[in-house]
Design an enzyme around this catalytic site. Structure first.
Site, mmCIF file in Angstrom:
data_model
loop_
_atom_site.group_PDB
_atom_site.id
_atom_site.type_symbol
_atom_site.label_atom_id
_atom_site.label_comp_id
_atom_site.label_asym_id
_atom_site.label_seq_id
_atom_site.Cartn_x
_atom_site.Cartn_y
_atom_site.Cartn_z
ATOM 1 N N ARG A 1 70.887 57.549 -35.236
ATOM 2 C CA ARG A 1 69.469 58.065 -34.403
ATOM 3 C C ARG A 1 69.126 58.670 -36.311
ATOM 4 N NH1 ARG A 1 68.745 62.705 -30.278
ATOM 5 N NH2 ARG A 1 66.622 62.301 -30.968
ATOM 6 N N LYS B 1 62.417 59.360 -41.580
ATOM 7 C CA LYS B 1 61.913 59.127 -40.224
ATOM 8 C C LYS B 1 61.056 59.788 -38.999
ATOM 9 C CE LYS B 1 65.525 61.835 -37.330
ATOM 10 N NZ LYS B 1 65.420 62.912 -35.762
ATOM 11 N N ASN B 2 61.188 61.359 -39.209
ATOM 12 C CA ASN B 2 60.407 62.499 -38.810
ATOM 13 C C ASN B 2 58.714 62.477 -39.683
ATOM 14 O OD1 ASN B 2 62.631 63.458 -37.375
ATOM 15 N ND2 ASN B 2 62.679 65.058 -38.606
ATOM 16 N N ASP C 1 67.201 71.843 -40.497
ATOM 17 C CA ASP C 1 67.910 69.932 -40.465
ATOM 18 C C ASP C 1 68.941 70.051 -41.766
ATOM 19 O OD1 ASP C 1 66.601 69.510 -38.058
ATOM 20 O OD2 ASP C 1 64.146 68.288 -39.604
ATOM 21 N N ARG D 1 63.844 73.628 -26.671
ATOM 22 C CA ARG D 1 63.298 72.410 -27.077
ATOM 23 C C ARG D 1 61.521 72.455 -26.405
ATOM 24 N NH1 ARG D 1 65.572 68.162 -30.727
ATOM 25 N NH2 ARG D 1 63.419 68.679 -31.661
ATOM 26 N N CYS E 1 68.702 70.076 -24.846
ATOM 27 C CA CYS E 1 69.351 69.205 -25.410
ATOM 28 C C CYS E 1 70.178 70.267 -26.255
ATOM 29 C CB CYS E 1 68.230 68.321 -26.548
ATOM 30 S SG CYS E 1 67.990 69.208 -28.283
HETATM 31 N N1 EPU Z 1 58.830 75.251 -29.388
HETATM 32 C C1 EPU Z 1 58.751 75.632 -28.706
HETATM 33 N N2 EPU Z 1 57.865 74.807 -27.962
HETATM 34 C C2 EPU Z 1 56.907 73.954 -27.993
HETATM 35 C C3 EPU Z 1 57.462 72.868 -28.998
HETATM 36 C C4 EPU Z 1 58.339 74.011 -29.883
HETATM 37 O O1 EPU Z 1 58.462 76.739 -27.887
HETATM 38 O O2 EPU Z 1 56.412 73.682 -27.434
HETATM 39 C C5 EPU Z 1 59.787 75.902 -30.021
HETATM 40 C C6 EPU Z 1 61.140 74.663 -30.184
HETATM 41 O O3 EPU Z 1 62.145 75.327 -29.517
HETATM 42 C C7 EPU Z 1 61.777 75.926 -31.714
HETATM 43 C C8 EPU Z 1 60.831 75.400 -32.157
HETATM 44 O O4 EPU Z 1 60.121 75.704 -31.801
HETATM 45 O O5 EPU Z 1 62.688 76.837 -31.421
HETATM 46 C C9 EPU Z 1 60.611 74.638 -33.635
HETATM 47 O O6 EPU Z 1 60.226 73.625 -33.164
HETATM 48 P P1 EPU Z 1 59.443 72.353 -33.730
HETATM 49 O O7 EPU Z 1 58.363 71.984 -32.314
HETATM 50 O O8 EPU Z 1 58.619 72.386 -34.828
HETATM 51 O O9 EPU Z 1 61.087 70.811 -33.596
HETATM 52 P P2 EPU Z 1 60.933 69.485 -32.602
HETATM 53 O O10 EPU Z 1 58.730 69.306 -33.598
HETATM 54 O O11 EPU Z 1 61.041 69.261 -32.170
HETATM 55 C C10 EPU Z 1 60.635 69.014 -35.510
HETATM 56 C C11 EPU Z 1 61.730 67.777 -35.996
HETATM 57 C C12 EPU Z 1 62.943 68.686 -35.768
HETATM 58 C C13 EPU Z 1 63.285 69.720 -36.723
HETATM 59 C C14 EPU Z 1 62.379 70.725 -36.080
HETATM 60 C C15 EPU Z 1 61.839 71.466 -37.370
HETATM 61 C C16 EPU Z 1 60.578 65.487 -36.127
HETATM 62 C C17 EPU Z 1 60.543 64.050 -34.749
HETATM 63 N N3 EPU Z 1 62.014 67.042 -35.535
HETATM 64 O O12 EPU Z 1 61.140 68.871 -34.097
HETATM 65 O O13 EPU Z 1 63.858 67.584 -36.399
HETATM 66 O O14 EPU Z 1 64.323 69.915 -37.045
HETATM 67 O O15 EPU Z 1 60.914 69.511 -36.691
HETATM 68 O O16 EPU Z 1 61.929 71.189 -38.222
HETATM 69 O O17 EPU Z 1 60.008 65.863 -36.859
HETATM 70 C C18 EPU Z 1 66.209 66.389 -36.808
HETATM 71 O O18 EPU Z 1 65.508 65.341 -37.713
HETATM 72 O O19 EPU Z 1 67.574 65.888 -36.686
HETATM 73 C C19 EPU Z 1 64.971 67.124 -36.021
HETATM 74 C C20 EPU Z 1 66.029 67.792 -35.004
#
Ligand code: EPU
Length: 419
Positions: free
Chosen positions: A399, A22-23, A307, A122, A117
């Site tokens: 999801r 999915k990701n 995850d 996030r 969320c």
């Molecule tokens: N963060 C910030 N600012 C930003 C972006 C991120 O502070 O602009 C923080 C986040 O709040 C978090 C950390 O940085 O504390 C890491 O977040 P990241 O951006 O890596 O997460 P994401 O890209 O939003 C993806 C996956 C998540 C997975 C995380 C971490 C997708 C679509 N989602 O989220 O997947 O947990 O990376 O590996 O790729 C799931 O599938 O259940 C899921 C939540």
């Protein structure tokens, strides 16, 4: 609202196939916005988040045709509305992945700001800061983020303050059509970043270093169509591996990429789970009688995946001794804990650590899923609990897990969906 009704206590046996990730499918679908030509994608998992992303692409004016169970053809020849409205973003935060490709190709994008969320605040400040480095003007009003780059984006150095997976993906997608070179430092090294880069390369992009913390992108003038198969879902595969271990079963998890699961597999072997790879891409998992407690701390890839934290914790309720599970990625990802406690687990939360004392006999209860991976941990706990468990709000699970109840039932689990 759908529920799962699960009768626990059976050892899982048999073979289960892993779906596409999915990701990975989410950024790859967003990348289709970067070309007017068709992009054909295989192994697209049929899960709710993917349907949402496809609906978003259609809303913008792309054509999206499902050509088979897991095959999709996307063509973004014309985009009338380069925007992700609140109705979509509030159900799926990954909608922010359209920001980079839209501003990269059209010089304009509007994405509703995601709210908080279940697992944490996030924010997407790192995405927007990166785009600003590439010359985009970012403004915020009425809950929307607007990005514009009238003369197009220019390559630049983007240094992420902290590692972000979708942030890295967003900036790669913005940079592929920018003028000149972009260097992304402190980039995410997740396999999904590598998969996205593989597709973009097939489309004509020039990307080096995906899978390392420095990624270099040389902008090109245009991208073309391509065909691509999504990588296996490492989190789904890991969830099945844990399902085999927690039920002390004997399961073949097929069509997966063990390389992407190393951090989990190392922990499980230390804990006493027998894991072999009888053929390439197939893991045989046999749960032993005595499970040992092994601490785990979530980290960015190649560390232990956040995850899989909730699912691993469910397993550790069955291990002998005290396990400390530390969550370092998200600030509020222990929502499964009170529900596991309702089923008989002994878990104490201290800040970002959960202290699990085991083994405890779990008993079926009525529990509520709060997010995607939390719901997976409740299903795992239910598989080993005595009696019946009802898991409410399985829309969270829908999801991200394709046909989960069918796949588990295929391994002998007594699970059914109730309306
Ligand atoms: N963060 C910030 N600012 C930003 C972006 C991120 O502070 O602009 C923080 C986040 O709040 C978090 C950390 O940085 O504390 C890491 O977040 P990241 O951006 O890596 O997460 P994401 O890209 O939003 C993806 C996956 C998540 C997975 C995380 C971490 C997708 C679509 N989602 O989220 O997947 O947990 O990376 O590996 O790729 C799931 O599938 O259940 C899921 C939540």
């Amino acid at each position: 609202m759908d529920q799962f009704v699960i009768e626990g206590g059976l050892a899982l046996k048999g073979r289960v196939e892993t779906s596409g990730a999915k990701n990975s499918a989410l950024p790859v679908l967003a990348a289709c916005l970067l070309t007017a030509e068709p992009v054909v994608l295989d192994r697209i998992p049929r899960v709710k988040d993917i349907r949402t992303m496809q609906a978003l692409l259609k809303h913008m004016g792309a054509t999206v045709v499902e050509e088979g169970d897991n095959r999709v053809r996307v063509q973004a020849a014309r985009i009338d509305r380069p925007e992700a409205p609140y109705e979509v973003v509030k159900t799926m935060r990954a909608s922010s992945l359209v920001l980079g490709p839209l501003v990269g190709r059209f010089g304009a994008a509007q994405v509703s700001m995601p709210g908080g969320c279940a697992i944490g605040a996030r924010p997407i400040n790192l995405h927007t800061a990166g785009l600003e480095q590439l010359g985009a003007r970012i403004s915020q009003s009425h809950g929307n983020i607007e990005a514009s780059a009238v003369g197009g984006l220019r390559g630049a150095e983007v240094h992420f303050d902290r590692i972000t997976v979708t942030g890295t993906e967003d900036i790669i997608m913005a940079a592929v059509l920018a003028q000149g070179e972009t260097v992304i430092e402190n980039a995410a090294r997740e396999p999904e970043v590598v998969d996205l880069s593989a597709l973009l390369t097939k489309m004509g992009a020039r990307i080096e270093g995906a899978g390392t913390s420095t990624i270099r992108v040389q902008g090109v003038e245009r991208l073309g169509g391509a065909e691509h198969a999504i990588i296996p879902d490492r989190i789904e595969a890991g969830t099945f591996v844990i399902a085999a271990a927690i039920t002390r079963g004997d399961v073949l998890v097929a069509g997966c990429e063990p390389e992407h699961l190393q951090a989990l597999l190392v922990k499980l072997r230390q804990a006493g789970v027998e894991i072999t790879e009888p053929e390439r891409g197939v893991l045989r998992v046999r749960g032993g009688a005595n499970l040992r407690s092994i601490d785990a701390t979530t980290e960015e890839h190649p560390g232990f995946a956040t995850d899989l934290q909730a699912q691993y914790m469910a397993l550790m309720t069955q291990a002998e001794g005290i396990t400390i599970v530390s969550e370092r990625i998200f600030e509020n990802r222990f929502m499964h804990v009170p529900e596991l406690i309702r089923m008989g687990a002994s878990i104490r939360i201290e800040g970002r650590q959960a202290i699990v004392a085991g083994p405890r006999r779990l008993s079926g209860a009525h529990v509520m899923a709060s997010d995607l991976r939390a719901s997976a941990s409740l299903v795992l706990a239910a598989l080993v609990a005595s009696g019946e468990t009802i898991v409410d709000r399985v829309y969270h699970m829908d999801r991200g897990y394709e046909r989960i109840e069918e796949k588990l039932a295929g391994l002998g689990a007594r699970i059914r969906r109730a309306k």
